[in-house]
Motif scaffolding. Structure first.
Motif, PDB file in Angstrom:
ATOM      1  N   ASP A  23       0.815  -1.241  -0.033  1.00  0.00           N
ATOM      2  CA  ASP A  23       0.029  -0.034  -0.195  1.00  0.00           C
ATOM      3  C   ASP A  23       0.926   1.119   0.078  1.00  0.00           C
ATOM      4  OD1 ASP A  23      -2.138  -1.735   0.269  1.00  0.00           O
ATOM      5  OD2 ASP A  23      -2.471  -1.434   2.253  1.00  0.00           O
ATOM      6  N   GLY A  24       2.130   1.038  -0.288  1.00  0.00           N
ATOM      7  CA  GLY A  24       3.016   2.312  -0.262  1.00  0.00           C
ATOM      8  C   GLY A  24       3.626   2.384   1.231  1.00  0.00           C
ATOM      9  N   HIS A  25       3.955   3.722   1.441  1.00  0.00           N
ATOM     10  CA  HIS A  25       4.712   3.939   2.744  1.00  0.00           C
ATOM     11  C   HIS A  25       3.927   4.404   3.790  1.00  0.00           C
ATOM     12  CE1 HIS A  25       8.292   3.727  -0.312  1.00  0.00           C
ATOM     13  NE2 HIS A  25       8.724   3.886   0.907  1.00  0.00           N
ATOM     14  N   THR A  26       4.461   3.901   4.991  1.00  0.00           N
ATOM     15  CA  THR A  26       3.665   4.335   6.118  1.00  0.00           C
ATOM     16  C   THR A  26       4.321   5.159   7.274  1.00  0.00           C
ATOM     17  OG1 THR A  26       2.477   2.197   6.355  1.00  0.00           O
ATOM     18  CG2 THR A  26       2.385   3.340   8.314  1.00  0.00           C
ATOM     19  N   GLN A  27       3.670   6.292   7.719  1.00  0.00           N
ATOM     20  CA  GLN A  27       4.983   7.097   8.484  1.00  0.00           C
ATOM     21  C   GLN A  27       4.699   6.598   9.933  1.00  0.00           C
ATOM     22  OE1 GLN A  27       2.823  11.048   8.289  1.00  0.00           O
ATOM     23  NE2 GLN A  27       3.583  11.531   6.389  1.00  0.00           N
ATOM     24  N   ARG A  58      11.823   6.204   3.301  1.00  0.00           N
ATOM     25  CA  ARG A  58      11.650   7.596   2.296  1.00  0.00           C
ATOM     26  C   ARG A  58      11.496   8.956   3.146  1.00  0.00           C
ATOM     27  NH1 ARG A  58       8.203   6.570  -2.647  1.00  0.00           N
ATOM     28  NH2 ARG A  58       6.626   6.855  -1.150  1.00  0.00           N
ATOM     29  N   ARG A  59      12.137   9.898   2.698  1.00  0.00           N
ATOM     30  CA  ARG A  59      11.903  11.095   3.710  1.00  0.00           C
ATOM     31  C   ARG A  59      11.220  12.023   2.791  1.00  0.00           C
ATOM     32  NH1 ARG A  59      15.984  12.247   7.515  1.00  0.00           N
ATOM     33  NH2 ARG A  59      17.668  10.934   7.697  1.00  0.00           N
ATOM     34  N   GLY A  60      10.397  13.024   3.423  1.00  0.00           N
ATOM     35  CA  GLY A  60       9.710  14.028   2.668  1.00  0.00           C
ATOM     36  C   GLY A  60       8.141  13.898   3.089  1.00  0.00           C
ATOM     37  N   PRO A  61       7.122  14.802   2.371  1.00  0.00           N
ATOM     38  CA  PRO A  61       5.990  14.793   2.787  1.00  0.00           C
ATOM     39  C   PRO A  61       5.282  13.397   2.400  1.00  0.00           C
ATOM     40  CG  PRO A  61       6.627  16.567   1.531  1.00  0.00           C
ATOM     41  CD  PRO A  61       7.587  15.722   1.615  1.00  0.00           C
ATOM     42  N   GLN A  62       5.727  12.769   1.484  1.00  0.00           N
ATOM     43  CA  GLN A  62       5.168  11.372   1.011  1.00  0.00           C
ATOM     44  C   GLN A  62       6.004  10.182   1.384  1.00  0.00           C
ATOM     45  OE1 GLN A  62       2.015  11.443  -0.465  1.00  0.00           O
ATOM     46  NE2 GLN A  62       2.027  13.647  -0.360  1.00  0.00           N
ATOM     47  N   GLY A  63       6.895  10.512   2.476  1.00  0.00           N
ATOM     48  CA  GLY A  63       7.674   9.670   3.010  1.00  0.00           C
ATOM     49  C   GLY A  63       7.196   8.569   3.930  1.00  0.00           C
ATOM     50  N   GLY A  64       8.030   7.884   4.524  1.00  0.00           N
ATOM     51  CA  GLY A  64       7.500   6.646   5.477  1.00  0.00           C
ATOM     52  C   GLY A  64       8.543   5.676   5.369  1.00  0.00           C
TER      53      GLY A  64
END
Length: 142
Positions: A23-27, A58-64
């Motif tokens: 599902d992508g990255h989780t913060q 991954r860093r940043g607003p869409q990171g996690g």
């Protein structure tokens, strides 16, 4: 055998990521909240999990964070080995030369057997197994 906090929290974080696998990255904040892990400690732990190849960060607003491999391929023995380099029940199992009684110690044989049994159990339980069980338990209480 006492499980170190680092291993406990590490497994919890991996289970949380397994619940969102694909599902992508989780913060970090979401993982910490869901698993009851202090966020500052989790930040440090995620760095280790990334270094050991369990997660991609991954860093940043869409990171996690996301699992770097299929949760079926991560067994608890792997996690224990990476996060706790000295998980033996007795120090003399790690450094037998430090103990004068090592050569004649009957206790040592027992603890080696216990350690091997624990390792066998941990090798047969994956992060995917725990995520499935956690989902099942959460469904029962909802």
């Amino acid at each position: 055998m006492k499980i170190p906090m680092k291993v406990d929290y590490g497994v919890r974080a991996l289970v949380e990521l397994a619940l969102h696998y694909g599902d992508g990255h989780t913060q970090t904040a979401a993982i910490a909240r869901q698993q009851g892990i202090p966020e500052a400690y989790l930040d440090q732990l995620m760095t280790s999990l990334n270094k050991f190849g369990f997660v991609q960060s991954r860093r940043g607003p869409q990171g996690g964070h996301a699992l770097a491999m299929d949760p079926k391929d991560i067994d608890l023995n792997m996690v224990m080995d990476r996060l706790d380099s000295n998980s033996s029940p007795l120090d003399c199992l790690v450094n037998p030369h430090d103990c004068a009684l090592s050569e004649t110690c009957a206790q040592q044989e027992v603890w080696k057997t216990v350690e091997a049994s624990v390792r066998n159990v941990l090798s047969n339980i994956t992060v995917a197994d725990l995520a499935e069980r956690q989902s099942s338990l959460a469904g029962q209480t909802a």
